[in-house]
Write an enzyme that holds these catalytic residues in place. Structure first.
Site, PDB file in Angstrom:
ATOM      1  N   ASP A 220       0.810  -1.233   0.089  1.00  0.00           N
ATOM      2  CA  ASP A 220       0.034   0.040   0.161  1.00  0.00           C
ATOM      3  C   ASP A 220       0.770   1.286  -0.066  1.00  0.00           C
ATOM      4  O   ASP A 220       0.495   2.380   0.610  1.00  0.00           O
ATOM      5  CB  ASP A 220      -1.017  -0.092   1.230  1.00  0.00           C
TER       6      ASP A 220
ATOM      7  N   CYS B 107     -13.755   3.067   7.737  1.00  0.00           N
ATOM      8  CA  CYS B 107     -14.979   2.398   7.778  1.00  0.00           C
ATOM      9  C   CYS B 107     -15.011   1.045   7.338  1.00  0.00           C
ATOM     10  O   CYS B 107     -14.362   0.744   6.392  1.00  0.00           O
ATOM     11  CB  CYS B 107     -16.200   3.217   6.989  1.00  0.00           C
TER      12      CYS B 107
ATOM     13  N   CYS C  89     -19.862 -13.132  -6.733  1.00  0.00           N
ATOM     14  CA  CYS C  89     -20.712 -12.232  -5.838  1.00  0.00           C
ATOM     15  C   CYS C  89     -22.162 -12.331  -6.372  1.00  0.00           C
ATOM     16  O   CYS C  89     -23.019 -12.133  -5.491  1.00  0.00           O
ATOM     17  CB  CYS C  89     -20.317 -10.548  -6.118  1.00  0.00           C
TER      18      CYS C  89
ATOM     19  N   CYS D 285     -19.074  -1.860   4.459  1.00  0.00           N
ATOM     20  CA  CYS D 285     -19.233  -2.454   3.152  1.00  0.00           C
ATOM     21  C   CYS D 285     -18.484  -3.725   3.534  1.00  0.00           C
ATOM     22  O   CYS D 285     -18.844  -4.854   2.615  1.00  0.00           O
ATOM     23  CB  CYS D 285     -18.614  -1.734   2.235  1.00  0.00           C
TER      24      CYS D 285
END
Length: 353
Positions: free
Chosen positions: A132, A239, A186, A242
């Site tokens: 990252d 967060c 998915c 999701c």
């Protein structure tokens, strides 16, 4: 320099990666990322917000050979960070994304990548390693290697780890046998899209970072847009909504990496306690945490917004002190929070007719 076949080298590499703690190690050919054009379009739309480093590294992100000339393979790695369900919290402790409950993953994974780099150098490889931190479209390469598939939230999903894992990449001049991608599983599920508090997932596989709470609480260095503040709830760093919504996470198991374990500083402190931190105390409290990167001004800005959403009268003294903070970013958000709490107080009072 040791001489063995590419297949044997890959077998040894995968074994060593698991030995030092990675949960998955797979290989992709060093090709142009599958979504390079989509990435360019995303940048042109301005959906990256203030993340200008995305634009600066556009050329390299879309062509990994510009990072490491003569690169042949990309080793994609995954490390589980799941620490179980959210710890019990008091009324106003604030939510911090799971990945930031413990030690900074850059440090933990960086040390492991150094060992893999040393391992491959013994076979004549030259490497570039990233966790990252570099201009790499990591999810594209990881998906190509079969680490997981692209979820509609844009997060990668692994059928064993769910969504709770870090990605790391190692570009190498060694040619290793590539792995096959895994199919998208998915189906018709849209839970991640409907779970987003701010509507940042504007369509399947499409994220407007400017509305994402992770962006607002971490990447954004200026004031949080007033219209988005109420939607942030008690989230103060990142967060997980999701991710929490993804049904594949029912298979998630607790990470073997104890460095990611929760601390009181990230899961047990009252929101108003954070407001008392001096700059020195902030740096000491989050010395080994990814939270340190947003500095006191950014973190307390987030804390003020959360208190504006979930705080009560008992939080007003701390907020009033924060409203006098010499850092304007903190002072402005504290003043907003005071206004929000007082508005709720006024609404809660019985109306005299």
């Amino acid at each position: 320099m040791m001489q063995i076949s590419a297949t044997e080298l890959k077998t040894r590499l995968v074994s060593f990666a698991r030995e030092i703690g990675f949960d998955s190690c797979r290989v992709a050919a060093c090709n142009v990322p599958a979504h390079a054009n989509d990435f360019r379009e995303w940048l042109r739309d301005g959906a990256h917000g203030e993340m200008n480093y995305m634009q600066r590294g556009e050329g390299k992100r879309c062509d990994p050979e510009k990072i490491l000339p003569d690169a042949q393979s990309i080793v994609a790695l995954a490390l589980n960070y799941f620490q179980g369900r959210t710890p019990h919290r008091g009324v106003a402790t604030g939510k911090i994304a799971r990945y930031a409950w413990g030690d900074d993953y850059h440090d933990v994974i960086g040390a492991k990548l150094n060992r893999l780099d040393e391992f491959l150098r013994s076979f004549g490889g030259q490497q570039k390693c990233y966790v990252d931190t570099g201009p790499v479209l990591e999810r594209d390469h990881a998906a190509q290697a079969g680490i997981g598939w692209h979820g509609k939230s844009t997060m990668l999903i692994d059928e064993r780890l769910g969504t709770w894992f870090f990605l790391a990449e190692l570009l190498t001049t060694l040619q290793l046998p590539p792995d096959e991608p895994v199919p998208d599983r998915c189906g018709t599920c849209h839970r991640c899209i409907t779970a987003c508090p701010t509507g940042a997932i504007t369509a399947a596989h499409r994220l407007d970072a400017r509305r994402c709470i992770s962006y607002l609480t971490i990447e954004l260095k200026t004031a949080i847009p007033v219209e988005l503040r109420p939607l942030m709830g008690d989230r103060i760093f990142g967060c997980d909504d999701c991710l929490d919504a993804c049904p594949w996470n029912r298979f998630a198991r607790t990470s073997r990496e104890t460095a990611f374990s929760a601390r009181r500083s990230t899961t047990g402190m009252l929101l108003r306690e954070y407001l008392e931190l001096t700059d020195e105390e902030f740096r000491a409290l989050f010395r080994k945490s990814p939270i340190r990167r947003i500095k006191r001004r950014g973190f307390l800005r987030n804390v003020c917004v959360a208190l504006g959403n979930v705080g009560d009268e008992s939080d007003l003294p701390a907020l009033e002190r924060a409203a006098a903070d010499p850092e304007p970013l903190i002072a402005e958000h504290a003043a907003w929070a005071i206004q929000q709490i007082r508005h709720r107080q006024n609404q809660a009072r019985p109306q005299i007719v």
